[in-house]
Scaffold this motif. Structure first.
Motif, PDB file in Angstrom:
ATOM      1  N   ALA A   1       0.981  23.406  -9.028  1.00  0.00           N
ATOM      2  CA  ALA A   1       2.261  22.834  -8.626  1.00  0.00           C
ATOM      3  C   ALA A   1       2.098  21.511  -7.899  1.00  0.00           C
ATOM      4  CB  ALA A   1       3.017  23.830  -7.744  1.00  0.00           C
ATOM      5  N   THR A   2       0.962  21.302  -7.240  1.00  0.00           N
ATOM      6  CA  THR A   2       0.779  20.082  -6.460  1.00  0.00           C
ATOM      7  C   THR A   2      -0.132  19.070  -7.145  1.00  0.00           C
ATOM      8  OG1 THR A   2      -1.056  21.078  -5.241  1.00  0.00           O
ATOM      9  CG2 THR A   2       1.142  21.303  -4.277  1.00  0.00           C
ATOM     10  N   ALA A   3      -0.769  19.427  -8.248  1.00  0.00           N
ATOM     11  CA  ALA A   3      -1.670  18.505  -8.941  1.00  0.00           C
ATOM     12  C   ALA A   3      -0.859  17.500  -9.748  1.00  0.00           C
ATOM     13  CB  ALA A   3      -2.602  19.278  -9.866  1.00  0.00           C
ATOM     14  N   PRO A   4      -1.130  16.198  -9.653  1.00  0.00           N
ATOM     15  CA  PRO A   4      -0.395  15.200 -10.435  1.00  0.00           C
ATOM     16  C   PRO A   4      -0.719  15.328 -11.916  1.00  0.00           C
ATOM     17  CG  PRO A   4      -2.217  14.175  -9.274  1.00  0.00           C
ATOM     18  CD  PRO A   4      -2.137  15.599  -8.778  1.00  0.00           C
ATOM     19  N   ARG A   5       0.248  15.052 -12.759  1.00  0.00           N
ATOM     20  CA  ARG A   5       0.060  15.138 -14.204  1.00  0.00           C
ATOM     21  C   ARG A   5       0.221  13.785 -14.895  1.00  0.00           C
ATOM     22  NH1 ARG A   5       0.063  20.375 -16.009  1.00  0.00           N
ATOM     23  NH2 ARG A   5       0.723  21.953 -14.516  1.00  0.00           N
ATOM     24  N   GLU A   6       0.963  12.869 -14.291  1.00  0.00           N
ATOM     25  CA  GLU A   6       1.225  11.565 -14.906  1.00  0.00           C
ATOM     26  C   GLU A   6      -0.002  10.666 -14.786  1.00  0.00           C
ATOM     27  OE1 GLU A   6       2.207   8.571 -16.814  1.00  0.00           O
ATOM     28  OE2 GLU A   6       3.727  10.154 -16.740  1.00  0.00           O
ATOM     29  N   PRO A   7      -0.585  10.209 -15.938  1.00  0.00           N
ATOM     30  CA  PRO A   7      -1.772   9.367 -15.858  1.00  0.00           C
ATOM     31  C   PRO A   7      -1.484   7.969 -15.332  1.00  0.00           C
ATOM     32  CG  PRO A   7      -1.074   9.610 -18.127  1.00  0.00           C
ATOM     33  CD  PRO A   7      -0.218  10.546 -17.312  1.00  0.00           C
ATOM     34  N   GLY A   8      -0.221   7.552 -15.368  1.00  0.00           N
ATOM     35  CA  GLY A   8       0.151   6.294 -14.744  1.00  0.00           C
ATOM     36  C   GLY A   8       0.142   5.077 -15.655  1.00  0.00           C
ATOM     37  N   GLN A   9      -0.421   5.192 -16.851  1.00  0.00           N
ATOM     38  CA  GLN A   9      -0.484   4.044 -17.752  1.00  0.00           C
ATOM     39  C   GLN A   9      -0.542   4.565 -19.171  1.00  0.00           C
ATOM     40  OE1 GLN A   9      -2.696   2.252 -19.827  1.00  0.00           O
ATOM     41  NE2 GLN A   9      -1.602   0.308 -19.731  1.00  0.00           N
TER      42      GLN A   9
END
Length: 199
Positions: A50-58
């Motif tokens: 639930a707290t781990a980011p998933r969006e790679p950002g680019q």
């Protein structure tokens, strides 16, 4: 002075102990922060899904990461032919085409013609990608598509059998038309495998 009631003394002790526990609990969460519940039994932080980011950002990073994961998962991958550099170059060209090229549309009867132009590296991306995508669009039922390179970019002409399709093409414009078809993802995988070189 009457002797103290033992039962009352017991209640006072319970209330005092409860208040102390409440203060300690509040202090723990205030000072430990929102991640206190993520500390595992061995004392290390346990990062939950639930707290781990998933969006790679680019977007290019995400596209390359997806292909790399597929190649890693395939035991038949021939790593001697894999060319992630070629895929990255193609993704750079996609950015240049979509963000920096200029497209003008002309509608005449059942034909829509797009003049796509740019300079420098944008020009190169246009001339590499528009003819290749034109061939893909030509596979659509009821569409006759032709393309040619020009000194400042490329021309893409689409003639349709159904006149109502012209309104769809007008609404999509050149950049919307470039997204039509599901060939991009398999094309990216083939490019990364080293089995396809054209854009």
């Amino acid at each position: 002075m009457p002797p103290a009631n033992p039962r009352r003394r017991h209640h006072v002790k319970l209330i005092t102990a409860g208040a102390l526990l409440a203060v300690l609990a509040i202090g723990y969460f205030v000072f430990a922060g929102p991640h206190a519940s993520e500390i595992s039994s061995n004392g290390h932080m346990a990062h939950s899904e639930a707290t781990a980011p998933r969006e790679p950002g680019q977007s290019a990073f995400a596209a390359v990461a997806e292909i790399v994961a597929l190649l890693d998962a395939d035991p038949q991958t021939d790593w001697s032919k894999v060319d992630i550099g070629a895929l990255r170059a193609h993704l750079v060209d996609m950015d240049r085409l979509m963000l920096d090229a200029t497209a003008r549309a002309t509608i005449a009867g059942n034909t829509a013609t797009f003049r796509v132009s740019g300079s420098g590296e944008v020009l190169r991306a246009i001339q590499a990608m528009v003819p290749a995508h034109g061939r893909e669009l030509d596979n659509l039922v009821g569409w006759q598509v032709s393309s040619e390179t020009t000194s400042d970019g490329a021309l893409l002409a689409i003639t349709v059998d159904n006149p109502s399709e012209i309104e769809r093409i007008r609404a999509l414009g050149f950049f919307g038309l470039m997204t039509i078809g599901s060939h991009h993802q398999p094309h990216h995988l083939a490019m990364a495998r080293g089995t396809m070189t054209e854009h």
